[in-house]
Design a protein around this motif. Sequence first.
Motif, short mmCIF file in Angstrom:
data_model
loop_
_atom_site.label_atom_id
_atom_site.label_comp_id
_atom_site.label_asym_id
_atom_site.label_seq_id
_atom_site.Cartn_x
_atom_site.Cartn_y
_atom_site.Cartn_z
N SER A 276 0.82 -1.21 0.00
CA SER A 276 0.00 0.00 0.00
C SER A 276 0.86 1.26 0.00
O SER A 276 1.86 1.34 0.72
N ALA A 277 0.45 2.24 -0.81
CA ALA A 277 1.13 3.53 -0.81
C ALA A 277 0.82 4.31 0.47
O ALA A 277 1.55 5.23 0.83
N ARG A 278 -0.25 3.94 1.15
CA ARG A 278 -0.60 4.58 2.41
C ARG A 278 0.21 3.96 3.55
O ARG A 278 0.34 2.74 3.63
N THR A 279 0.70 4.81 4.42
CA THR A 279 1.31 4.31 5.65
C THR A 279 0.34 4.42 6.81
O THR A 279 0.46 3.69 7.80
N ASN A 280 -0.62 5.33 6.70
CA ASN A 280 -1.70 5.45 7.67
C ASN A 280 -3.02 5.12 6.97
O ASN A 280 -3.15 5.26 5.76
N ARG A 281 -4.00 4.66 7.74
CA ARG A 281 -5.33 4.36 7.23
C ARG A 281 -5.31 3.24 6.19
O ARG A 281 -6.23 3.14 5.37
N SER A 282 -4.29 2.41 6.18
CA SER A 282 -4.22 1.32 5.22
C SER A 282 -4.82 0.05 5.83
O SER A 282 -4.27 -0.50 6.79
N LEU A 283 -5.92 -0.40 5.28
CA LEU A 283 -6.57 -1.61 5.79
C LEU A 283 -5.75 -2.86 5.48
O LEU A 283 -5.73 -3.80 6.27
N PRO B 219 -3.50 -3.35 -1.44
CA PRO B 219 -4.79 -2.81 -1.88
C PRO B 219 -5.04 -3.21 -3.33
O PRO B 219 -4.13 -3.65 -4.04
N MET B 220 -6.27 -3.05 -3.75
CA MET B 220 -6.62 -3.14 -5.17
C MET B 220 -6.62 -1.71 -5.72
O MET B 220 -7.38 -0.86 -5.24
N TYR B 221 -5.76 -1.46 -6.68
CA TYR B 221 -5.73 -0.16 -7.36
C TYR B 221 -6.23 -0.34 -8.78
O TYR B 221 -5.63 -1.10 -9.57
N ASN B 222 -7.30 0.34 -9.12
CA ASN B 222 -7.83 0.27 -10.49
C ASN B 222 -8.01 -1.17 -10.95
O ASN B 222 -7.67 -1.53 -12.08
N TYR B 223 -8.56 -1.98 -10.06
CA TYR B 223 -8.92 -3.38 -10.31
C TYR B 223 -7.72 -4.33 -10.41
O TYR B 223 -7.89 -5.50 -10.72
N SER C 155 -5.98 -8.49 1.22
CA SER C 155 -6.24 -7.35 0.34
C SER C 155 -7.35 -6.46 0.86
O SER C 155 -8.14 -6.85 1.72
N ALA C 156 -7.40 -5.27 0.28
CA ALA C 156 -8.46 -4.31 0.58
C ALA C 156 -8.86 -3.60 -0.70
O ALA C 156 -8.00 -3.25 -1.52
N SER C 157 -10.17 -3.38 -0.87
CA SER C 157 -10.65 -2.71 -2.07
C SER C 157 -11.76 -1.73 -1.74
O SER C 157 -12.50 -1.91 -0.77
N GLY C 158 -11.88 -0.71 -2.57
CA GLY C 158 -12.90 0.31 -2.36
C GLY C 158 -14.29 -0.17 -2.72
O GLY C 158 -15.28 0.21 -2.11
N GLU C 159 -14.37 -1.01 -3.75
CA GLU C 159 -15.63 -1.62 -4.15
C GLU C 159 -15.68 -3.05 -3.60
O GLU C 159 -14.84 -3.43 -2.79
N GLY C 160 -16.65 -3.84 -4.06
CA GLY C 160 -16.80 -5.18 -3.51
C GLY C 160 -17.37 -6.16 -4.51
O GLY C 160 -17.60 -5.84 -5.67
N GLY C 161 -17.57 -7.38 -4.03
CA GLY C 161 -18.10 -8.44 -4.86
C GLY C 161 -17.09 -9.01 -5.82
O GLY C 161 -17.44 -9.52 -6.88
N PHE C 162 -15.79 -8.96 -5.44
CA PHE C 162 -14.72 -9.39 -6.34
C PHE C 162 -14.31 -10.85 -6.16
O PHE C 162 -13.55 -11.37 -6.97
N ASP D 76 -14.10 -8.56 -12.77
CA ASP D 76 -13.34 -7.32 -12.72
C ASP D 76 -12.15 -7.40 -11.76
O ASP D 76 -11.44 -6.41 -11.58
N ASN D 77 -11.96 -8.55 -11.17
CA ASN D 77 -10.88 -8.72 -10.20
C ASN D 77 -9.61 -9.17 -10.94
O ASN D 77 -9.43 -10.34 -11.25
N TYR D 78 -8.72 -8.21 -11.19
CA TYR D 78 -7.44 -8.53 -11.82
C TYR D 78 -6.30 -8.52 -10.79
O TYR D 78 -5.14 -8.64 -11.17
N LEU D 79 -6.67 -8.39 -9.54
CA LEU D 79 -5.66 -8.38 -8.47
C LEU D 79 -5.27 -9.79 -8.06
O LEU D 79 -4.13 -10.22 -8.25
N HIS D 80 -6.22 -10.54 -7.50
CA HIS D 80 -5.90 -11.87 -6.98
C HIS D 80 -5.43 -12.85 -8.06
O HIS D 80 -4.39 -13.50 -7.88
N PRO D 81 -6.14 -12.96 -9.20
CA PRO D 81 -5.68 -13.92 -10.22
C PRO D 81 -4.29 -13.61 -10.75
O PRO D 81 -3.50 -14.52 -11.00
N HIS D 82 -3.97 -12.33 -10.91
CA HIS D 82 -2.66 -11.95 -11.44
C HIS D 82 -1.55 -12.33 -10.44
O HIS D 82 -0.52 -12.90 -10.82
N ILE D 83 -1.78 -12.01 -9.17
CA ILE D 83 -0.79 -12.36 -8.14
C ILE D 83 -0.61 -13.88 -8.09
O ILE D 83 0.53 -14.39 -8.07
N ILE D 84 -1.70 -14.61 -8.07
CA ILE D 84 -1.62 -16.07 -7.96
C ILE D 84 -0.87 -16.67 -9.14
O ILE D 84 0.00 -17.54 -8.97
#
Length: 218
Positions: A10-17, A95-99, A143-150, A159-167
């Motif tokens: 995460s680019a956030r150091t604070n408020r990062s879930l 985090p998920m950034y732009n899916y 992970s953490a995302s702003g939207e849901g149902g991924f 629309d989830n290109y985070l988990h499959p790509h990492i795996i």
Amino acid sequence: MKTLLHIDASARTNRSLSRELSARFIKEWKTKRPNDCIIRRDVGIKPPPATTEAWIDAAFTDEANRSYEQRQELKLSDLLINELVQSDIIVIGTPMYNYGMPVSLKAWIDQVIRVNKTFSFDLSRGEHPIKPIQSGKTLVILSASGEGGFLSEQQNANDNYLHPHIIKCFELLGVENHHIIAIEYQEFGDARHSKSLEDAHNAVPNLVENLTTYIHDL
């Protein structure tokens, strides 16, 4: 004794879930197995550089023929690969950034997926010439995302290109088992987010218990 590689993206150091979730995982793990080694790599704060033509030339030059400059070009990659090779379990807070994944995490992946270091390439294997050199590793994605149902079979799973790509990438790094805990709906801030946050944090100790029990039984 086992070794964990703990990566935060995460680019956030604070408020990062995602950071909170990965920190919770490591805390729970240390409670169960205090003597295990934890390697820390924060690519969110200190991202690796993007690959360049000079890096690619160095990586595809036979090790015995590399110049001093080429060895220097690969110095960070060698360090990151060494951390990975030592590790039995890789824990990623992202985090998920732009899916998809943050550019810092993608940069780390590009540094460690390297021919003749973490994977071999042999055209005699036909349509599947790539094989990982390492094996038996476990991946935990927090992970953490702003939207849901991924998650799998949910309404936004396509629309989830985070988990499959990492795996997929980590299959090349010797990962044979993976686990996902996800916080969703952060930007909505509604009951769905509250439940997702609670469920994710409750799932962490259960996952740690399962993984440490499995290790103990080996």
